[in-house]
Design a protein around this motif. Structure first.
Motif: not given
Lengths: 352, 322
Positions: A64-74
């Motif tokens: 979940e943390i990784l997915d959220n991070g990927i969505k929020a970054t370029l």
């Protein structure tokens, strides 16, 4: 979260409101379990607890943390930065403040990765409704050192908090002591995840890692190596394949600096210099049977440092080196096959 | 006769091989297309082998390799489950004991193995991109309306291979169309494609490797005479293609199984050819234990769980994952 925090100008002294709250209602400061957590968490935790705040650490990296991070970054961001974003998101609605210091320079004549310097800006640009960021600059003067720059930083952070200079000073002393304890434990051979919380008794830790048939030096930045989600449980996999592990954290700073100084041209990235310095130390360690270098795809400094490590290892021609590059698409099966093949190769060498 | 079974379950093909005590091939090896159904193909292969065996033949050891090695190992009861690097190098060594370099190009992956006095000293495998592998050739042969079997021989007719960008299939394709429109002959274009693949392989997987002869070239793509001759030209050395180049992984697994059972003096774990009649249920589910949401794969025979894997924490794992 109160939106008001976002419009408080940075760098202006403010008295925060925690004194109005009861003891059970301490001000909460969030620390993302990513990037510099792996270098400075004991220092930060001790400081904030001493000045009377509750430190909230984000949970271990998960999907979940990784997915959220990927969505929020370029997409250009490296995996560790994406993970960092995920941790910030995990903390955002649980804390009053987030500690994201702008770390520029922790030693003279060398810099931290530019992406990491820009973390507070990247966060503000990509995430809304963030808690107030404490993004005090950490910048060593030309004759300073790590202790000096962190003392300056924490003085500034502390003065935002309280007018009690004595409390701030004593908290800094305690924090620096805790950081030294952490470093000493690493030098004693305790693995970072145990040493960072400060709960482990050194003798017990040493006994729990029995000598295995082969010994492998594992290179990589701590935020990659010690995040089991990013490294895909690299250490556990190596243990189960019969390999014990030596990491750069067990090397003395002086030894790393000395070896890195052998290069014809000075490396001006603090973290990259650590890698090449550690690699050169490992190459002289006769106990080691192989080297594994874990890097994250898209890391700018590493694209050069990595090449240096490969060349020096080839030149020395004693132990094999395997590069493992990871990004969010990396499959576990590929890593397992490579680790199996690598350890197998070393074991068969021993037999021959 | 006492026999040893080797199985290589790859993404494109599933290969089965039988060897005797001396490592000699027994019957001809099986080369089957996996077609995304490893369990069905594996059962089919075992059934075909069983038909050919005589009553006195006995399996004394079984080994698996390839990306489906854990699955196959659990199903048949393998004595040894080994990675492809080890299996391929063991197989190459048995054919060419002095081998220094193993080039292996399969359907979806490729590897290079460097050996020194019979020991692997370095290796590399391709990453996610399949640009320099068999499927790249398959696609391009398809586009040129050639069968992949003729591809190599047509390349050999070329007198002047054209230069084609081989780093990426997308570029290679547009480059090839361009060369066709310019009026280059088919053999020159096909030979150019072979050279592009070899260049790509040596620049990526072979980067920084010291390639010394004897060089053994194995994997399905070694059937292609055009690629072999491109390697010969690029490396300026002779290229040895073993007789059973396309089943070397399975061959290595069989040798490893033989050595393992003999060294440990143990009875084989092989469950017998009866496994082809058994029904296996495989299913996958998402673990809800934590936010990692791991995808767990489970293989069951009746009510008994044969194997489970895919979890990060190990709470579901049954049977060793090698």
């Amino acid at each position: 979260m109160n939106v008001m925090w976002d419009i408080i100008p940075i760098g202006i002294k403010i008295n925060f409101f925690y004194t109005n709250k009861g003891l059970d209602d301490m001000v909460k400061i969030g620390i993302p379990r990513a990037l510099f957590y792996y270098y400075y968490y004991p220092l930060w935790r001790e400081f904030f607890q001493n000045v009377g705040m509750e430190v909230i650490l984000s949970p271990e990296t998960n999907k979940e943390i990784l997915d959220n991070g990927i969505k929020a970054t370029l997409s250009e961001a490296c995996l560790p930065v994406k993970v960092f974003f995920g941790h910030v998101i995990a903390l955002a609605d649980q804390v009053d403040y987030l500690f994201v210091p702008r770390i520029t320079k922790v030693e003279p004549k060398a810099y931290i990765c530019p992406k990491f310097m820009g973390l507070p800006d990247m966060l503000r640009a990509r995430l809304h409704n963030l808690p107030h960021l404490i993004d005090t600059v950490v910048d060593t003067s030309s004759d300073g050192n790590s202790t000096q720059c962190w003392t300056d930083c924490l003085q500034e952070v502390g003065s935002m908090w309280t007018n009690n200079k004595h409390l701030v000073d004593s908290s800094i002393v305690a924090a620096l002591q805790e950081q030294n304890r952490f470093k000493q434990h690493l030098l004693d051979g305790i693995l970072l995840p145990d040493a960072i919380e400060g709960t482990v008794i050194p003798e017990v830790a040493a006994a729990s890692h029995p000598q295995q048939t082969i010994q492998i030096g594992v290179l990589g930045h701590p935020y990659n190596l010690y995040d089991p989600y990013i490294s895909m449980n690299l250490f556990k996999k190596l243990y189960s394949l019969g390999a014990s592990v030596v990491t750069p954290e067990s090397l003395a700073e002086n030894d790393i600096a000395k070896k890195a100084g052998m290069l014809p041209k000075r490396i001006f990235w603090t973290l990259g210099k650590r890698m090449i310095g550690s690699a050169l130390n490992f190459l002289e360690n006769k106990q080691l049977d192989g080297l594994i270098y874990l890097t994250s795809f898209g890391c700018g400094p590493e694209s050069l440092v990595e090449e240096l490590v490969v060349r020096w290892t080839k030149k020395q021609d004693r132990i094999p080196l395997m590069m493992l590059t990871i990004d969010e698409h990396t499959g576990e099966a590929g890593i397992i096959t490579r680790l199996e093949a690598f350890t197998e190769m070393i074991k068969r060498r021993h037999k021959a | 006769m006492d026999l040893y079974l080797g199985i290589d379950v790859g993404s494109v093909s599933t290969n089965l091989i039988l060897i005797d005590h001396q490592g000699e091939l027994y019957l001809s090896p099986l080369y089957l297309r996996t077609q995304g159904q490893p369990i069905a193909v594996l059962k089919q292969g075992l059934a075909l082998l069983e038909e050919r065996l005589s009553a006195t033949d006995r399996i004394c050891g079984a080994g698996t390799t390839g990306s489906g090695r854990s699955l196959a190992g659990a199903l048949i009861g393998a004595d040894i489950v080994k990675n492809e690097i080890t299996a391929h190098s063991v197989a190459a060594l048995s054919q060419v004991p002095q081998v220094r370099t193993v080039l292996e190009i399969g359907g979806q992956d490729s590897k290079i193995i460097i050996l020194k006095s019979g020991i692997v000293v370095d290796f590399a495998m391709n990453t996610v991109c399949a640009a320099g592998t068999g499927s790249f050739l398959d696609q391009q042969a398809n586009r040129l309306n050639l069968s992949i079997e003729d591809f190599g021989d047509i390349a050999l007719q070329s007198t002047n291979p054209v230069r084609i960008a081989g780093r990426c299939t997308v570029f290679a394709e547009s480059d090839m169309i361009h060369k066709q429109q310019m009026g280059h002959t088919l053999p020159d274009i096909v030979a150019g494609l072979c050279e592009a693949l070899v260049r790509n392989y040596l620049n990526n997987i072979g980067k920084g490797m010291e390639i010394k002869s004897p060089v053994v070239f194995q994997g399905g793509v070694a059937a292609n005479a055009g690629i072999c001759s491109a390697f010969r030209r690029a490396l300026e050395t002779d290229i040895i293609v073993p007789q059973h180049f396309d089943v070397m992984g399975a061959y290595g697994a069989a040798i490893l199984a033989r050595d393992y059972t003999i060294e440990h003096g143990c009875e084989t774990q092989f469950r017998g050819f009866g496994v082809t009649l058994l029904e296996f249920q495989n299913r996958s589910f998402i673990c809800k234990g934590c936010p990692n949401a791991c995808e767990i794969i489970e293989i069951k025979q009746g009510k008994e769980v044969l194997a489970r894997w895919g979890d990060r924490c190990g709470r579901w794992t049954v049977a060793e994952s090698a």
